[in-house]
Design an enzyme around this catalytic site. Structure first.
Site, short mmCIF file in Angstrom:
data_model
loop_
_atom_site.label_atom_id
_atom_site.label_comp_id
_atom_site.label_asym_id
_atom_site.label_seq_id
_atom_site.Cartn_x
_atom_site.Cartn_y
_atom_site.Cartn_z
N VAL A 173 0.83 -1.21 0.00
CA VAL A 173 0.00 0.00 0.00
C VAL A 173 0.87 1.25 0.00
O VAL A 173 0.60 2.22 -0.73
CB VAL A 173 -0.95 0.01 1.21
CG1 VAL A 173 -1.68 1.34 1.32
CG2 VAL A 173 -1.97 -1.12 1.09
N GLY A 174 1.91 1.26 0.82
CA GLY A 174 2.79 2.42 0.89
C GLY A 174 3.41 2.76 -0.45
O GLY A 174 3.51 3.94 -0.82
N LYS A 205 12.77 -0.79 -6.22
CA LYS A 205 12.11 0.11 -7.16
C LYS A 205 12.12 1.55 -6.64
O LYS A 205 12.34 2.50 -7.40
CB LYS A 205 10.66 -0.34 -7.40
CG LYS A 205 10.54 -1.60 -8.25
CD LYS A 205 9.09 -1.88 -8.60
CE LYS A 205 8.98 -3.06 -9.54
NZ LYS A 205 7.61 -3.28 -10.01
N LYS A 224 -3.87 -5.25 13.73
CA LYS A 224 -4.53 -4.07 13.19
C LYS A 224 -5.45 -3.41 14.22
O LYS A 224 -5.52 -2.17 14.30
CB LYS A 224 -5.31 -4.43 11.93
CG LYS A 224 -4.45 -4.95 10.78
CD LYS A 224 -3.34 -3.97 10.43
CE LYS A 224 -2.44 -4.49 9.34
NZ LYS A 224 -1.30 -3.57 9.08
N PRO A 271 -9.00 -0.72 4.81
CA PRO A 271 -9.29 -1.43 3.56
C PRO A 271 -9.65 -2.89 3.80
O PRO A 271 -9.24 -3.51 4.79
CB PRO A 271 -7.97 -1.33 2.77
CG PRO A 271 -7.09 -0.40 3.56
CD PRO A 271 -7.57 -0.46 4.97
#
Length: 304
Positions: free
Chosen positions: A19-20, A49, A165, A188
């Site tokens: 997600v980051g 990347k 979470k 999400p």
């Protein structure tokens, strides 16, 4: 009328999570300067990347951080207006010690933000698993942002992803309110998207522990990672955004949708034996998740 943020500098921590990474990409596309804070988890494809991107993108700076090292977080936040806190464990969630690490990391990030004058908002990336696990979920008509997973239930069932979470988000909210830090959380569903099986395999499988029960209770949902990234940015840009936002594109409550999800996650989950094209009497489970608040954020602003 909702006010919008002007272009500014944002920190994404941990930018090497799935997600980051996509939040980072979307921020750069929108013209933001970005501090990509990367935890020392060993080199990953996404980290490589990002470091390659830094060589060609003047608005991107990469910082090495340890979420247990408060000072390293402070350095990465310097001159930033917002923090996108994405603390997914790339190794997944198989033990209670991973829960403790994530909770301590969340506390350190919020405290660092409280001590950084330039920070205007934290956008905290949580999960639907922080809201959907408890004994009576199958009898509840509406599961929305007011709901929380039961910690004892998660511990009993060894639902480590849900426990991490839930505890980390609750800890972040408690400290943010105590320190008067402006925070919004995005919760999400299961995140899917380009190369998810290669770039995010273990967190994906950790999310799916108990998938059969989620499916039968109408709370199994998934969402495209690019949409998730855009929602995080929208939650920052809209100064009226507040509280929690459930974020999902599709609830999986039929066999057809379940098979689509399996295909999307291939080869992480093996395909079941071939099914007949038309299933007689296939059950449709009642949808319980609600995301009206998200719709208002995306379409026209916010709703508390």
């Amino acid at each position: 009328m909702n006010q919008e943020k002007t272009i500014s500098c944002c920190c994404v921590l941990d930018a090497s999570t799935y997600v980051g990474f996509w939040i980072l990409k979307r921020l750069l596309t929108r013209g933001y300067s970005v501090h990509a804070a990367i935890r020392k988890n060993g080199e990953s494809v996404l980290e490589e990347k990002i470091r390659d991107m830094e060589a060609n993108e003047e608005r991107l700076e990469v910082y090495d951080v340890d979420v247990l090292d408060y000072q390293s977080i402070l350095i990465s936040l310097n001159n930033c207006n917002a923090v996108f806190c994405c603390l997914d464990n790339p190794e997944g969630y198989d033990e209670e010690k991973e829960v403790d690490l994530e909770v301590r990391g969340a506390i350190n990030v919020v405290e660092a933000c409280a001590r950084t004058e330039s920070i205007e908002k934290i956008v905290f990336s949580s999960s639907l698993t922080a809201a959907i696990w408890r004994d009576n979920i199958g009898t509840q008509k509406d599961v929305d942002e007011k709901c929380w997973s039961d910690l004892d239930f998660c511990l009993k069932k060894k639902l480590w992803h849900a426990l991490a979470k839930t505890q980390s988000e609750k800890a972040a909210w408690a400290l943010a309110m105590d320190r008067m830090v402006n925070m919004v959380s995005v919760n999400p569903g299961l995140i899917v998207g380009p190369s998810v099986a290669q770039h995010n395999p273990r967190p994906t499988m950790s999310y799916l522990k108990g998938a059969a029960q989620m499916y039968e209770n109408g709370v199994l949902a998934y969402v495209d990672v690019e949409f998730v990234a855009d929602v995080h940015i929208r939650a920052f840009e809209d100064t009226s955004a507040c509280g929690r936002y459930f974020c999902f594109n599709q609830i999986v409550n039929t066999e057809e949708e379940a098979l689509k999800l399996v295909q999307t996650l291939s080869p992480l989950i093996p395909m079941p034996p071939r099914h007949e094209k038309e299933m007689q009497g296939s059950e449709v489970y009642e949808e319980r998740l609600r995301n009206k608040k998200l719709n208002k954020l995306v379409e026209a602003g916010f709703a508390c």
